[in-house]
Write an enzyme that holds these catalytic residues in place. Structure first.
Site, PDB file in Angstrom:
ATOM      1  N   TYR B  14       0.839  -1.208   0.000  1.00  0.00           N
ATOM      2  CA  TYR B  14       0.000   0.000   0.000  1.00  0.00           C
ATOM      3  C   TYR B  14       0.875   1.259   0.000  1.00  0.00           C
ATOM      4  CZ  TYR B  14      -4.183   2.588   1.755  1.00  0.00           C
ATOM      5  OH  TYR B  14      -5.247   3.429   1.941  1.00  0.00           O
ATOM      6  N   ASP B  38     -13.098   5.906   4.566  1.00  0.00           N
ATOM      7  CA  ASP B  38     -11.974   6.821   4.794  1.00  0.00           C
ATOM      8  C   ASP B  38     -12.462   8.253   4.663  1.00  0.00           C
ATOM      9  OD1 ASP B  38      -9.636   8.260   4.883  1.00  0.00           O
ATOM     10  OD2 ASP B  38      -8.641   7.170   3.288  1.00  0.00           O
TER      11      ASP B  38
END
Lengths: 124, 124
Positions: B14, B38
């Site tokens: 990531y 998020d």
């Protein structure tokens, strides 16, 4: 929705209670039906009696908490990264942990989850 | 249960994908039915198309990630604390974030949640 101030007060109250070795002050931060999962994947403690027993055991190691950064508040959650400094099998030990608290509108913790594993333990 | 190696590889993959600005590499880390929240409390993106759109937008800010500590692995989760460095309204900005990933047995992320709020943003 709990306020940012309530979320930060829960985190600071938690750290302060460990500093004083005051399990009852920890219990008072939790809702009567709260759950504690520490570490994630282990048996969930539910309610004040099980939570008191868990933290009394934790504090028997002399555990103290030191925040690494500013707690992260989002919606009804707060996440925070910190060191646990304790005596583990006779050795001074530091465990790096991330906790999440979910709070209710009264500012009480309803869910605590602790993320850590063996690779987060080191000599203190 | 995903292994510690799979969990750490997801976190490192990531971070590396952001370093290269490679949204497709991010998408490949996620299960086809994964969810992304998020920050926590906002609309949940579900599936590769919505996840690709979200990360393409994030990367348009030039965002790069820097881990603060060792990721914390527990059961099928990994939690990690990091800085996001980006351009926000023309200003270099740092946002301190904590993410949790839940992985499946194939090592794919099935749930991502990001914890951060306005008080975690500062000039970079």
């Amino acid at each position: 929705m709990p306020t940012t101030e309530q979320k930060l007060a829960a985190v600071n109250g938690y750290v302060d209670a460990f500093a004083r070795g005051d399990a009852e002050a920890i219990v008072a931060l939790f809702d009567a039906n709260a759950t504690v999962e520490d570490p994630v994947g282990t048996a969930i403690r539910r309610g004040h009696d099980e939570i008191r027993a868990f933290y009394t055991g934790s504090m028997a190691t002399g555990a103290k908490l030191e925040l690494y950064g500013t707690p992260r508040c989002a919606a009804d959650y707060v996440a925070f990264d910190f060191a646990v400094k304790l005596e583990w099998q006779g050795q001074k030990t530091v465990i790096d942990v991330i906790d999440t608290f979910r709070l209710n509108d009264a500012g009480k913790i309803v869910e605590m989850r602790a993320y850590w594993g063996p690779e987060n333990m080191k000599a203190g």
